[in-house]
Design a protein around this motif. Structure first.
Motif, short mmCIF file in Angstrom:
data_model
loop_
_atom_site.label_atom_id
_atom_site.label_comp_id
_atom_site.label_asym_id
_atom_site.label_seq_id
_atom_site.Cartn_x
_atom_site.Cartn_y
_atom_site.Cartn_z
N GLU A 38 0.83 -1.20 0.00
CA GLU A 38 0.00 0.00 0.00
C GLU A 38 0.86 1.25 0.00
OE1 GLU A 38 -2.61 -0.65 3.40
OE2 GLU A 38 -4.28 -0.85 1.98
N LEU A 39 1.97 1.21 0.75
CA LEU A 39 2.86 2.37 0.77
C LEU A 39 3.42 2.64 -0.62
CD1 LEU A 39 4.36 4.55 2.35
CD2 LEU A 39 6.17 2.87 2.80
N ALA A 40 3.82 1.57 -1.32
CA ALA A 40 4.36 1.72 -2.69
C ALA A 40 3.29 2.28 -3.62
CB ALA A 40 4.88 0.39 -3.21
N ALA A 41 2.05 1.78 -3.49
CA ALA A 41 0.97 2.28 -4.34
C ALA A 41 0.69 3.75 -4.06
CB ALA A 41 -0.28 1.43 -4.13
N LEU A 42 0.67 4.11 -2.76
CA LEU A 42 0.41 5.50 -2.39
C LEU A 42 1.49 6.41 -2.97
CD1 LEU A 42 -0.69 6.95 1.01
CD2 LEU A 42 1.43 7.76 -0.01
N MET A 43 2.76 6.02 -2.80
CA MET A 43 3.84 6.87 -3.27
C MET A 43 3.86 6.96 -4.79
SD MET A 43 5.08 8.23 -0.72
CE MET A 43 6.30 9.10 -1.68
N ASN A 44 3.55 5.88 -5.45
CA ASN A 44 3.52 5.92 -6.93
C ASN A 44 2.47 6.89 -7.42
OD1 ASN A 44 5.60 4.11 -7.25
ND2 ASN A 44 4.25 2.32 -7.42
N GLU A 45 1.29 6.86 -6.79
CA GLU A 45 0.22 7.75 -7.22
C GLU A 45 0.57 9.20 -6.88
OE1 GLU A 45 -4.66 7.87 -7.03
OE2 GLU A 45 -3.53 6.04 -6.58
N TYR A 46 1.11 9.41 -5.69
CA TYR A 46 1.47 10.77 -5.28
C TYR A 46 2.59 11.33 -6.16
CZ TYR A 46 4.23 14.24 -2.76
OH TYR A 46 4.97 15.35 -2.44
N LEU A 47 3.67 10.57 -6.31
CA LEU A 47 4.80 11.05 -7.12
C LEU A 47 4.42 11.22 -8.58
CD1 LEU A 47 7.70 8.92 -5.58
CD2 LEU A 47 7.28 11.37 -5.25
N GLY A 48 3.54 10.35 -9.08
CA GLY A 48 3.09 10.49 -10.47
C GLY A 48 2.35 11.79 -10.67
N ALA A 49 1.46 12.15 -9.73
CA ALA A 49 0.69 13.40 -9.85
C ALA A 49 1.61 14.61 -9.76
CB ALA A 49 -0.38 13.46 -8.77
N MET A 50 2.58 14.57 -8.82
CA MET A 50 3.49 15.71 -8.66
C MET A 50 4.41 15.86 -9.87
SD MET A 50 2.49 16.89 -5.76
CE MET A 50 0.86 16.23 -6.16
N THR A 51 4.88 14.73 -10.39
CA THR A 51 5.77 14.77 -11.56
C THR A 51 5.06 15.35 -12.77
OG1 THR A 51 6.98 12.86 -10.73
CG2 THR A 51 7.23 13.37 -13.07
N GLU A 52 3.80 15.00 -12.94
CA GLU A 52 3.04 15.53 -14.06
C GLU A 52 2.95 17.05 -13.98
OE1 GLU A 52 0.96 16.08 -17.43
OE2 GLU A 52 2.01 14.27 -16.76
N VAL A 53 2.76 17.59 -12.78
CA VAL A 53 2.71 19.05 -12.62
C VAL A 53 4.05 19.68 -12.99
CG1 VAL A 53 2.40 20.94 -10.97
CG2 VAL A 53 0.94 18.90 -10.84
N VAL A 54 5.15 19.07 -12.56
CA VAL A 54 6.49 19.60 -12.86
C VAL A 54 6.72 19.61 -14.37
CG1 VAL A 54 8.97 19.18 -12.62
CG2 VAL A 54 7.47 18.93 -10.64
N ARG A 55 6.40 18.53 -15.02
CA ARG A 55 6.65 18.43 -16.46
C ARG A 55 5.75 19.35 -17.26
NH1 ARG A 55 8.49 12.56 -18.65
NH2 ARG A 55 10.42 12.45 -17.44
N ARG A 56 4.55 19.57 -16.78
CA ARG A 56 3.63 20.45 -17.51
C ARG A 56 4.17 21.87 -17.59
NH1 ARG A 56 -0.70 18.70 -15.30
NH2 ARG A 56 -1.00 20.30 -13.68
N HIS A 57 4.99 22.24 -16.64
CA HIS A 57 5.57 23.59 -16.61
C HIS A 57 7.05 23.57 -16.98
CE1 HIS A 57 2.09 25.82 -14.97
NE2 HIS A 57 1.80 24.68 -14.37
#
Length: 734
Positions: A498-517
């Motif tokens: 569950e920790l791995a799933a949580l971090m993957n979803e969180y880091l994926g969302a944050m990374t998308e914001v970084v790349r969008r800008h």
């Protein structure tokens, strides 16, 4: 420039390699083959494809062989052919594309003579009858008599076998003014000619030796041929001399010892000019496919039933198209072309003045074009984009082709293969090199930067790969650090999956914001994210992009709260530190592992600011330089701080929103807060507390206001000593 060097070298090499062919330093078969091909294309494209009514071919065809028997015919039959053509049809000149090299014994006269000198030598009656019949049985004499006094030109051939055929003779040498260039006109060691009686009786003679080019195609005929120091004309030239009643020709060369450029037929009423090339050959001006001249069966002429309108007063060439006798040649207009029509085409071209020329200056022009066009493109193409390079190449090729065709229409044969091949080779190499280099560069850029920056930035970088390197350099940039609050407690409350799933979803969302800008993702450090702006792709708005990313990351974390709670996961809170300044960026690490990252004091401050957010209860903290570079964003000043390891104090701020999003209530709150902060720094504790009490009535749980109220209460109870107060908060830990 380094990547352009192979393209420059290849283009220049091609230019001078083919230039060597042009100046005949060495022979390049491909250039010659392509030049021949393009010559043939022009011949077929611009030939008139009409019949010439002046020249008629009397054909020894299947029909004639069927009527008169197999070849060779009796010379008495040929004598009748000559008489009919000259007397009945008034042919202006008769040329034979046939050699009469052997005596005709078909009448049996040699046998009768042997008997007359043998067993019947004393038989007076036999001798009397033989003497009376001799003239009729001597077919060679009858043929020779038919030639005498009539406009007949006999053909012969030169041979590479030394000597002459038995009993044969050449016509009298050609008379000319001027001096042939040594080695220009072909010299042969032998010939196959007509019997002496025939050649002496005929008005003239001419050879029918064409020149075959390296591909086996007949495009030229040497105007003169030499044997034993004397020069003989080609059959077409000999017939032209007779038609113009010319006794000699004039050879023109621009200087003594220089190649002859043209031959003038000095006729009584006109002068005709025939250009020749470096081999003394004239280019055959083909009118069209086989059948460009009228054919009349020889049997019809001999029988007197040929159409007088076709033959009367015409120029006649006697040849053959019968199977087994047909003299076939490969030409630009046909792979099996009658040799007699080659003479007819050349003769028509001479009379019309339509022989195309290939003067000596075309060699100089070709060399100049190679240097200017080929060399120019070799230098320019490596620096041009594929589209511009293609347009330039097409434009140059089109202009050269157009000029070449204009010259052709004006009678000048300008070589085209050399410059066209240089252009095509140079363009093809540049295109191929550019394609493979671009593919390799994109692959390398993807390998280098694909894990750091968005794919669209990699594509943009690939347009100018030299501008991007992983070598360390200094640049003004902005760095962002983010961290999940209380991550240790969170990780302890979840199982590993569950920790791995949580971090993957969180880091994926944050990374998308970084790349969008347009951000460069540096690394993940557990739950932390490090990103920067300004490298490898330059970004003049690196500070603004980083701040907008921080604001969006806070919103993205809030958006994750609902889905996380639905799955039984804790709601996350993050702190973000941002700082701008001069940083060192590049590929750094050890021989074992390296990473494209940033380093420097400005980076360290950014990391400290992320940790400071917890002290002030805010989600984002930025440095002074970042705030100064974002005038369109509203900031709330947090404090002046002195972080661990730094002696200089810096102001830190919290970004709130863009200026256009600020309402009046929030604007008034910010003004009150700024007034409280100023009173605090001036040690006006009561005034600062009064303002803060008003702010806390509006927002009693605001961490920043609570922090400062606690500070003021403490300072009022324990005032700082004189000279110790500077309004700066010092942090002893990271």
């Amino acid at each position: 420039m380094k990547r352009l060097l192979p393209r420059l070298i290849f283009g220049i090499f091609c230019t001078f390699w083919i230039l060597g062919h042009v100046v005949q330093s060495w022979h390049i078969p491909l250039v010659a083959l392509f030049d021949h091909y393009f010559y043939d294309v022009r011949v077929r494209a611009f030939m008139p494809d009409t019949q010439d009514e002046r020249i008629v071919i009397v054909d020894i065809d299947e029909k004639s062989l069927g009527e008169l028997g197999r070849w060779p015919w009796k010379r008495s039959v040929l004598a009748e052919l000559v008489r009919r053509l000259a007397d009945d049809y008034a042919a202006s000149v008769i040329g034979f594309d046939i050699v009469f090299a052997e005596p005709d014994d078909s009448s049996g006269l040699p046998v009768l003579d042997a008997m007359a000198h043998g067993p019947l030598r004393d038989n007076v009656a036999y001798q009397r009858v033989l003497a009376g019949q001799r003239a009729g049985l001597d077919y060679d004499r009858r043929f020779a008599e038919s030639l005498r006094g009539r406009p007949v030109v006999l053909g012969f051939y030169f041979s590479n076998q030394a000597g002459a055929s038995p009993g044969s003779r050449l016509p009298p040498p050609l008379l000319f003014e001027g001096q042939p260039s040594p080695g220009q006109f072909p010299v042969w060691p032998g010939f196959g000619g007509n019997l002496a009686a025939f050649q002496e009786a005929a008005a003239s003679g001419g050879h029918f030796n064409p020149l075959m080019d390296s591909d086996g195609i007949t495009r030229r005929v040497p105007l003169l041929g030499a044997y034993a120091g004397s020069y003989q004309p080609t059959l077409a030239l000999a017939m032209s001399l007779m038609l113009l009643e010319a006794e000699k020709v004039r050879l023109f060369a621009p200087a003594a010892g220089a190649p002859v450029e043209w031959v003038d037929i000095l006729g009584k009423r006109q002068i005709l000019r025939i250009p020749v090339d470096a081999d003394g050959a004239a280019l055959v001006p083909y009118r069209g496919q086989e059948g460009s001249f009228h054919y009349v069966p020889a049997a019809d002429v001999i029988a007197g039933r040929a159409d007088p309108e076709l033959l009367f007063g015409k120029i006649v060439l006697v040849g053959t198209t019968a199977p087994g006798l047909k003299d076939l040649r490969a030409t630009p207009v046909g792979g099996s072309y009658p040799g007699v029509e080659i003479h007819a085409n050349l003769l028509a071209g001479v009379l019309d003045g339509e022989i195309k020329e290939r003067p000596a200056y075309t060699l100089v022009a070709e060399a100049l074009l190679l240097i200017v066009a080929g060399g120019g493109l070799a230098v320019l193409l490596p620096f041009l984009s594929p589209l511009r390079g293609s347009l330039l190449t097409l434009g140059v090729l089109g202009a050269l082709l157009g000029a070449n065709l204009v010259l052709w229409q004006n009678g000048v044969v300008m070589p085209f293969a050399s410059v066209a091949l240089v252009i095509l080779f140079t363009y093809g190499f540049n295109a191929a090199w550019g394609y493979f280099w671009e593919s390799r560069t994109k692959r390398q850029l993807t390998e280098r930067f694909g894990q750091y920056v968005p794919p669209e930035l990699v594509v943009e970088m690939a347009r100018n790969p030299e501008g991007y390197s992983m070598v360390g350099r200094n640049a003004e940039m902005t760095v962002l650090f983010s961290d999940v609050r209380n991550f240790t407690n969170i990780s302890e409350g979840l199982d590993p999956k569950e920790l791995a799933a949580l971090m993957n979803e969180y880091l994926g969302a944050m990374t998308e914001v970084v790349r969008r800008h347009r951000g460069t993702l540096d690394k993940y450090i557990g739950d932390a994210i490090m990103a920067f702006w300004g490298a490898p792709l330059a970004d003049p708005q690196h500070a603004r992009h980083a701040v907008l990313v921080a604001l969006e990351m806070q919103q993205a974390v809030k958006a994750l709260a609902g889905p996380f709670q639905a799955r039984g996961w804790p709601v996350l809170k993050i702190g973000i530190g941002i700082n701008s300044g001069t940083m060192t960026v590049g590929d750094m690490g050890s021989p074992v592992r390296q990473s494209y990252t940033v380093m420097g004091d400005a980076v360290n401050l950014g990391a400290r600011l992320e940790g400071i957010t917890k002290e002030y209860g805010v989600g984002i903290a930025v440095g002074e330089r970042t705030r100064a570079m974002c005038p369109e964003i509203v900031f709330r000043e947090l404090d002046k701080v002195r972080v661990k390891g730094k002696a200089t104090a810096v102001s830190i701020y919290e970004p709130l929103c863009q200026t256009s999003e600020l309402d009046d209530g929030r604007r008034a709150e910010l003004a009150a807060w700024q007034a409280a902060l100023e009173a605090y720094r001036l040690q006006q504790w009561q005034e600062a507390e009064r303002i803060l009490q008003g702010l806390l009535r509006q927002k009693p749980d605001e961490p920043l206001y609570c922090l400062y109220r606690e500070r003021i209460v403490h300072l009022m109870q324990v005032p700082p000593l004189d000279g110790e107060w500077d309004g700066v908060t010092s942090f002893k830990t990271k």
